[in-house]
Enzyme design. Sequence first.
Site, PDB file in Angstrom:
ATOM      1  CB  SER A 116      33.826  32.063  35.271  1.00  0.00           C
ATOM      2  OG  SER A 116      34.308  33.237  34.689  1.00  0.00           O
ATOM      3  CE1 TYR A 140      29.142  32.719  32.827  1.00  0.00           C
ATOM      4  CE2 TYR A 140      31.009  34.131  33.359  1.00  0.00           C
ATOM      5  CZ  TYR A 140      30.508  32.915  32.947  1.00  0.00           C
ATOM      6  OH  TYR A 140      31.382  31.895  32.677  1.00  0.00           O
ATOM      7  CE  LYS A 144      29.250  29.667  35.066  1.00  0.00           C
ATOM      8  NZ  LYS A 144      28.909  28.267  34.758  1.00  0.00           N
TER       9      LYS A 144
HETATM   10  C1  UD1 Z   1      34.648  37.221  30.092  1.00  0.00           C
HETATM   11  C2  UD1 Z   1      34.662  36.796  31.528  1.00  0.00           C
HETATM   12  C3  UD1 Z   1      35.054  35.367  31.625  1.00  0.00           C
HETATM   13  C4  UD1 Z   1      34.062  34.545  30.850  1.00  0.00           C
HETATM   14  C5  UD1 Z   1      34.111  34.977  29.414  1.00  0.00           C
HETATM   15  C6  UD1 Z   1      33.043  34.184  28.689  1.00  0.00           C
HETATM   16  C7  UD1 Z   1      35.088  38.620  33.098  1.00  0.00           C
HETATM   17  C8  UD1 Z   1      36.099  39.390  33.836  1.00  0.00           C
HETATM   18  N1  UD1 Z   1      35.564  37.633  32.282  1.00  0.00           N
HETATM   19  O1  UD1 Z   1      35.995  37.245  29.634  1.00  0.00           O
HETATM   20  O2  UD1 Z   1      35.031  34.944  32.966  1.00  0.00           O
HETATM   21  O3  UD1 Z   1      34.352  33.189  30.984  1.00  0.00           O
HETATM   22  O4  UD1 Z   1      33.844  36.360  29.312  1.00  0.00           O
HETATM   23  O5  UD1 Z   1      32.531  34.818  27.596  1.00  0.00           O
HETATM   24  O6  UD1 Z   1      33.913  38.878  33.182  1.00  0.00           O
HETATM   25  N2  UD1 Z   1      37.830  42.487  23.269  1.00  0.00           N
HETATM   26  C9  UD1 Z   1      37.963  43.470  22.308  1.00  0.00           C
HETATM   27  N3  UD1 Z   1      37.107  43.453  21.250  1.00  0.00           N
HETATM   28  C10 UD1 Z   1      36.129  42.498  21.091  1.00  0.00           C
HETATM   29  C11 UD1 Z   1      36.011  41.486  22.074  1.00  0.00           C
HETATM   30  C12 UD1 Z   1      36.880  41.503  23.155  1.00  0.00           C
HETATM   31  O7  UD1 Z   1      38.815  44.359  22.413  1.00  0.00           O
HETATM   32  O8  UD1 Z   1      35.371  42.565  20.110  1.00  0.00           O
HETATM   33  C13 UD1 Z   1      38.744  42.484  24.419  1.00  0.00           C
HETATM   34  C14 UD1 Z   1      38.023  42.649  25.746  1.00  0.00           C
HETATM   35  O9  UD1 Z   1      37.904  44.005  26.083  1.00  0.00           O
HETATM   36  C15 UD1 Z   1      38.959  41.886  26.686  1.00  0.00           C
HETATM   37  C16 UD1 Z   1      39.586  40.812  25.808  1.00  0.00           C
HETATM   38  O10 UD1 Z   1      39.378  41.224  24.469  1.00  0.00           O
HETATM   39  O11 UD1 Z   1      39.971  42.734  27.118  1.00  0.00           O
HETATM   40  C17 UD1 Z   1      38.941  39.448  26.000  1.00  0.00           C
HETATM   41  O12 UD1 Z   1      37.532  39.594  25.905  1.00  0.00           O
HETATM   42  P1  UD1 Z   1      36.508  38.374  25.893  1.00  0.00           P
HETATM   43  O13 UD1 Z   1      36.993  37.350  24.948  1.00  0.00           O
HETATM   44  O14 UD1 Z   1      35.149  38.943  25.688  1.00  0.00           O
HETATM   45  O15 UD1 Z   1      36.622  37.737  27.337  1.00  0.00           O
HETATM   46  P2  UD1 Z   1      36.577  38.438  28.794  1.00  0.00           P
HETATM   47  O16 UD1 Z   1      35.678  39.601  28.791  1.00  0.00           O
HETATM   48  O17 UD1 Z   1      37.992  38.642  29.230  1.00  0.00           O
END
Ligand code: UD1
Length: 322
Positions: A116, A140, A144
Amino acid sequence: MHILVIGGAGYIGSHVVKALLKRNMEVTVLDNLSTGTKLNLFPQANFIEGDILNYDQILTALKQNVDGIVLLAGKKAVGESMENPMKYALNNINGVINVLNAMVEANVKKAIFSSSAAVYGMPQYLPLDEEHPVNPMSFYGFTKLETERFLKWYDQLKGIKFVSLRYFNAVGYDEAGDVKGLEENPQNLLPIVMEAAIGKREKLKIFGNDYPTRDGTCIRDYIHVTDLGSAHALALEYLDNGGESQILNLGTSIGSSVLEMVNKTEEIIGKKIPYEFAPRRAGDPAELTAKADKAKEVLGWEATHSDLENIISSTWNMYKNL
Ligand code: UD1
C-alpha cells in the site's frame, strides 16, 4: 501456471482472479469469507474456504501443484488499525508469516503481495517513487512495510521471488459486471459518495476543506481495480520468466480532489450528492500521487481503465439498482 489467490473472494482479489483467468492461468481461491463473499467467485476457479492463520490449510492448498501465490488476505482499515493493532498484527503479520513458511515447506517460490501507499507516510515530495523514504503513519501501513521486509529476507534465505505492489487508492468495479459482491460497511470515499447518492446514508462528510490544495480538499491517486488486476497477472508472468524480486507502485500519477470526485459523480449520474464539510481526519496527508514508471519499465504495465468517467460509472452500475 496454477496460482493460489489468497483473499480471492474479496473486492480487489476478485478482480485479480478475473485478470488471471483472462491470461489463461489456472486459479484456486482460498478465502475465509470474513469480508469476501461467494458472490465474487468465478465458476472457472476452484474454491477452498480457509484462513491464513491456519498453517495446515495453507500447506494443503499449496501442495495441489501450485506454481505461485497472490496474497491479498488481510485487514485494511487504517483507522481500525490504530484502535486494534492486535488484530492487524495477527492477520497482517502472523498470517503472512504462515503463508511464507508454508511456501518454503511446499517449495512454492513465486509470490505477489498486496502492499500500500500507506508505507510512505507523510510525503516529502510528489509524486511518490519507490525510493521515497518509508515512514508509515498508521499501524496498517507498518504491517505492510514489515511484510515487505519479511519478503526480502525470505528471498535472500529461501529463494522466494516476490513482487510487492503498492496500491494507491483502489476504486471501481469490473466493467462487465462479473464481480457481483458489494463491500459491506465501506470506509472509503467513492462507496460512501455512492451511498449518499442513493440515500443509504444521509450525507457525505468531506474531511477538511482547508488543505493547501487547489480546492482545499485532499488529493488522491485513484486506480481502477481492473488495472490492479492486470498488474498482478503481468507480475506473475514476470516472475515466471525468471524476474528478480521487485517493489512497485500502482497508480496513475494523476491526483483528484475529494470535491472533484463529488462533482464528477454528480455530472455522471445526474444526481446531487448531499455533503457537508467536516474537520480534517487525523493522519490524512493533503496529497498522495504515485510515480508508476517503474511498473511500466519492469512489467510493461500502465493504467488504462482509471479515467474518472470509467471509475465512477463502473461503481455507479453496482449501486444504482440497490
Ligand atoms: C487509505 C490508505 C491506503 C489504503 C486505504 C484502504 C493512507 C495514506 N492511505 O487511503 O493506503 O489502501 O486507506 O482503506 O493511509 N474522505 C472524506 N470523507 C469520507 C471518506 C474519505 O472526505 O467519508 C476523504 C479522505 O479524507 C481522503 C479521501 O477521501 O482524503 C480518500 O479517503 P479513503 O478512501 O478513506 O482512502 P485513503 O485514506 O486515502
